[in-house]
Design a protein around this motif. Structure first.
Motif, mmCIF file in Angstrom:
data_model
loop_
_atom_site.group_PDB
_atom_site.id
_atom_site.type_symbol
_atom_site.label_atom_id
_atom_site.label_comp_id
_atom_site.label_asym_id
_atom_site.label_seq_id
_atom_site.Cartn_x
_atom_site.Cartn_y
_atom_site.Cartn_z
ATOM 1 N N UNK A 56 0.826 -1.208 0.000
ATOM 2 C CA UNK A 56 0.000 0.000 0.000
ATOM 3 C C UNK A 56 0.867 1.269 0.000
ATOM 4 N N UNK A 57 2.033 1.198 0.642
ATOM 5 C CA UNK A 57 2.950 2.338 0.627
ATOM 6 C C UNK A 57 3.586 2.475 -0.752
ATOM 7 N N UNK A 58 3.947 1.341 -1.355
ATOM 8 C CA UNK A 58 4.550 1.372 -2.689
ATOM 9 C C UNK A 58 3.572 1.923 -3.721
ATOM 10 N N UNK A 59 2.285 1.609 -3.577
ATOM 11 C CA UNK A 59 1.306 2.148 -4.517
ATOM 12 C C UNK A 59 1.178 3.654 -4.351
ATOM 13 N N UNK A 60 1.214 4.139 -3.108
ATOM 14 C CA UNK A 60 1.178 5.586 -2.895
ATOM 15 C C UNK A 60 2.387 6.236 -3.564
ATOM 16 N N UNK A 61 3.551 5.606 -3.464
ATOM 17 C CA UNK A 61 4.764 6.124 -4.114
ATOM 18 C C UNK A 61 4.535 6.235 -5.624
ATOM 19 N N UNK A 62 3.945 5.206 -6.220
ATOM 20 C CA UNK A 62 3.659 5.227 -7.657
ATOM 21 C C UNK A 62 2.692 6.358 -8.016
ATOM 22 N N UNK A 63 1.707 6.554 -7.182
ATOM 23 C CA UNK A 63 0.720 7.607 -7.454
ATOM 24 C C UNK A 63 1.346 8.992 -7.371
ATOM 25 N N UNK A 64 2.197 9.200 -6.377
ATOM 26 C CA UNK A 64 2.876 10.498 -6.242
ATOM 27 C C UNK A 64 3.776 10.740 -7.447
ATOM 28 N N UNK A 65 4.526 9.709 -7.865
ATOM 29 C CA UNK A 65 5.409 9.838 -9.030
ATOM 30 C C UNK A 65 4.623 10.153 -10.290
ATOM 31 N N UNK A 66 3.467 9.506 -10.437
ATOM 32 C CA UNK A 66 2.643 9.776 -11.623
ATOM 33 C C UNK A 66 2.114 11.207 -11.604
ATOM 34 N N UNK A 67 1.738 11.693 -10.425
ATOM 35 C CA UNK A 67 1.259 13.071 -10.298
ATOM 36 C C UNK A 67 2.376 14.069 -10.598
ATOM 37 N N UNK A 68 3.618 13.657 -10.322
ATOM 38 C CA UNK A 68 4.780 14.487 -10.639
ATOM 39 C C UNK A 68 5.186 14.339 -12.107
ATOM 40 N N UNK A 69 4.413 13.517 -12.847
ATOM 41 C CA UNK A 69 4.654 13.255 -14.277
ATOM 42 C C UNK A 69 5.953 12.492 -14.527
ATOM 43 N N UNK A 70 6.387 11.757 -13.524
ATOM 44 C CA UNK A 70 7.540 10.875 -13.658
ATOM 45 C C UNK A 70 7.011 9.473 -13.974
ATOM 46 N N UNK A 71 6.606 9.283 -15.228
ATOM 47 C CA UNK A 71 5.921 8.048 -15.610
ATOM 48 C C UNK A 71 6.818 6.816 -15.487
ATOM 49 N N UNK A 72 8.093 6.976 -15.815
ATOM 50 C CA UNK A 72 9.008 5.835 -15.770
ATOM 51 C C UNK A 72 9.085 5.251 -14.357
ATOM 52 N N UNK A 73 9.335 6.105 -13.376
ATOM 53 C CA UNK A 73 9.435 5.619 -11.994
ATOM 54 C C UNK A 73 8.074 5.195 -11.442
ATOM 55 N N UNK A 74 7.004 5.867 -11.903
ATOM 56 C CA UNK A 74 5.661 5.484 -11.466
ATOM 57 C C UNK A 74 5.346 4.057 -11.905
ATOM 58 N N UNK A 75 5.703 3.721 -13.134
ATOM 59 C CA UNK A 75 5.473 2.365 -13.638
ATOM 60 C C UNK A 75 6.318 1.358 -12.854
ATOM 61 N N UNK A 76 7.569 1.718 -12.578
ATOM 62 C CA UNK A 76 8.448 0.812 -11.824
ATOM 63 C C UNK A 76 7.901 0.555 -10.422
ATOM 64 N N UNK A 77 7.423 1.606 -9.769
ATOM 65 C CA UNK A 77 6.864 1.449 -8.410
ATOM 66 C C UNK A 77 5.573 0.637 -8.450
ATOM 67 N N UNK A 78 4.778 0.862 -9.486
ATOM 68 C CA UNK A 78 3.521 0.112 -9.614
ATOM 69 C C UNK A 78 3.800 -1.365 -9.868
ATOM 70 N N UNK A 79 4.850 -1.655 -10.646
ATOM 71 C CA UNK A 79 5.209 -3.055 -10.899
ATOM 72 C C UNK A 79 5.675 -3.731 -9.613
ATOM 73 N N UNK A 80 6.408 -3.007 -8.770
ATOM 74 C CA UNK A 80 6.803 -3.537 -7.458
ATOM 75 C C UNK A 80 5.565 -3.798 -6.597
ATOM 76 N N UNK A 81 4.581 -2.891 -6.714
ATOM 77 C CA UNK A 81 3.328 -3.063 -5.963
ATOM 78 C C UNK A 81 2.636 -4.347 -6.375
ATOM 79 N N UNK A 82 2.599 -4.619 -7.690
ATOM 80 C CA UNK A 82 1.970 -5.843 -8.193
ATOM 81 C C UNK A 82 2.649 -7.073 -7.582
#
Length: 284
Positions: free
Chosen positions: A234-260
């Motif tokens: 749940x913390x990793x997903x929040x990290x992905x969401x924050x990164x996506x909001x910052x328009x850092x799509x590459x890291x957002x995808x990486x964090x989301x994959x870790x969440x999966x």
């Protein structure tokens, strides 16, 4: 002998009468307008509603059973009450923490919603006193697509610092905005937490993310939260969401994959889906 017989008969009759009275006193039937008590968490406190709920029963309601242009107790039986455990604004007007009587003046195109210090007026609305009034707001009613049979007061549209008090009956809905000025309080609490031995990194990052505050700070906090609890999906997903909001799509995808991966290990399908949805959104 005759005297004893009469005494016995009298005793039996008396016992029968007492038994009937007790049975009558214990007879319970459904209330015509049952009492409802609702407690809703809101902002940093609670809102409690206490009111009785009449039914339409095929009657014409507003403009007939409930006249336009006159004070209405807004329900049935005793005074309808609303309690705020902390200060709020109702329709943009300040309301201190406390319990108030909820009264209204219905209209075809506009309603007046009032809070009063009088908690015992009930149906005696002819005795409504402006001196007891705390606040009065004007709101526009809306027409509901489906009829509400039982009178309802509800807290809806609940967000961190805003909600809607809604009054509904028949085909009418009266929405009254409620807001709470909690940002300064939470900001001070976050500052205090960060200065403590156990900073609430996840909660602080969540608040900043949800309220569009400094996302760089939120990212720093969520990174520290993931370091403290690396398996917390749940913390990793929040990290992905924050990164996506910052328009850092590459890291957002990486964090989301870790969440999966983490959520799959924990057998939490909901977070797997949310993470995959974020990945799909980031790849658009």
């Amino acid at each position: 002998m005759k005297s004893n017989l009469l005494s016995a008969i009298s005793a039996i009759l008396l016992l029968t009468v007492v038994s009937i009275n007790i049975a009558t006193a214990q007879l319970k039937i459904p209330a015509a307008s049952p009492l409802q008590t609702t407690k809703q968490s809101f902002a940093l406190g609670d809102i409690t509603l206490e009111y009785s709920r009449p039914a339409t029963k095929g009657r014409a309601i507003f403009g007939d059973l409930v006249p336009y242009g006159k004070v209405w107790r807004t329900g049935a039986n005793a005074t309808s009450k609303i309690t705020f455990s902390s200060d709020v604004k109702l329709g943009g007007k300040d309301v201190k923490a406390g319990t108030y009587g909820l009264f209204t003046i219905p209209g075809k195109t506009s309603w007046e919603v009032m809070l009063s210090k009088d908690l015992n007026l009930g149906a005696n609305v002819a005795d409504y006193k402006l001196d007891n009034e705390v606040v009065r707001v004007q709101v526009k009613p809306t027409t509901l697509p489906n009829k509400v049979e039982t009178f309802t007061i509800n807290i809806a549209d609940i967000l961190a610092s805003s909600a809607t008090l809604e009054i509904m009956w028949d085909n009418v809905r009266v929405p009254v905005p409620i807001t709470a000025d909690i940002d300064n309080i939470i900001t001070k609490n976050i500052e205090a937490s960060m200065a403590s031995d156990k900073p609430a990194y996840f909660e602080a990052a969540s608040y900043y993310y949800e309220n569009n505050r400094d996302l760089s700070k939120a990212l720093g906090w969520v990174n520290k939260a993931t370091e403290q609890n690396p398996k917390a999906f749940w913390i990793m997903l929040l990290k992905a969401r924050i990164e996506l909001k910052l328009k850092d799509k590459k890291n957002a995808i990486a964090s989301a994959e870790k969440t999966v991966t983490l959520a799959t290990e924990a057998k939490n399908g909901d977070y797997v889906k949310m993470a995959k949805d974020l990945i799909a959104s980031a790849k658009k």
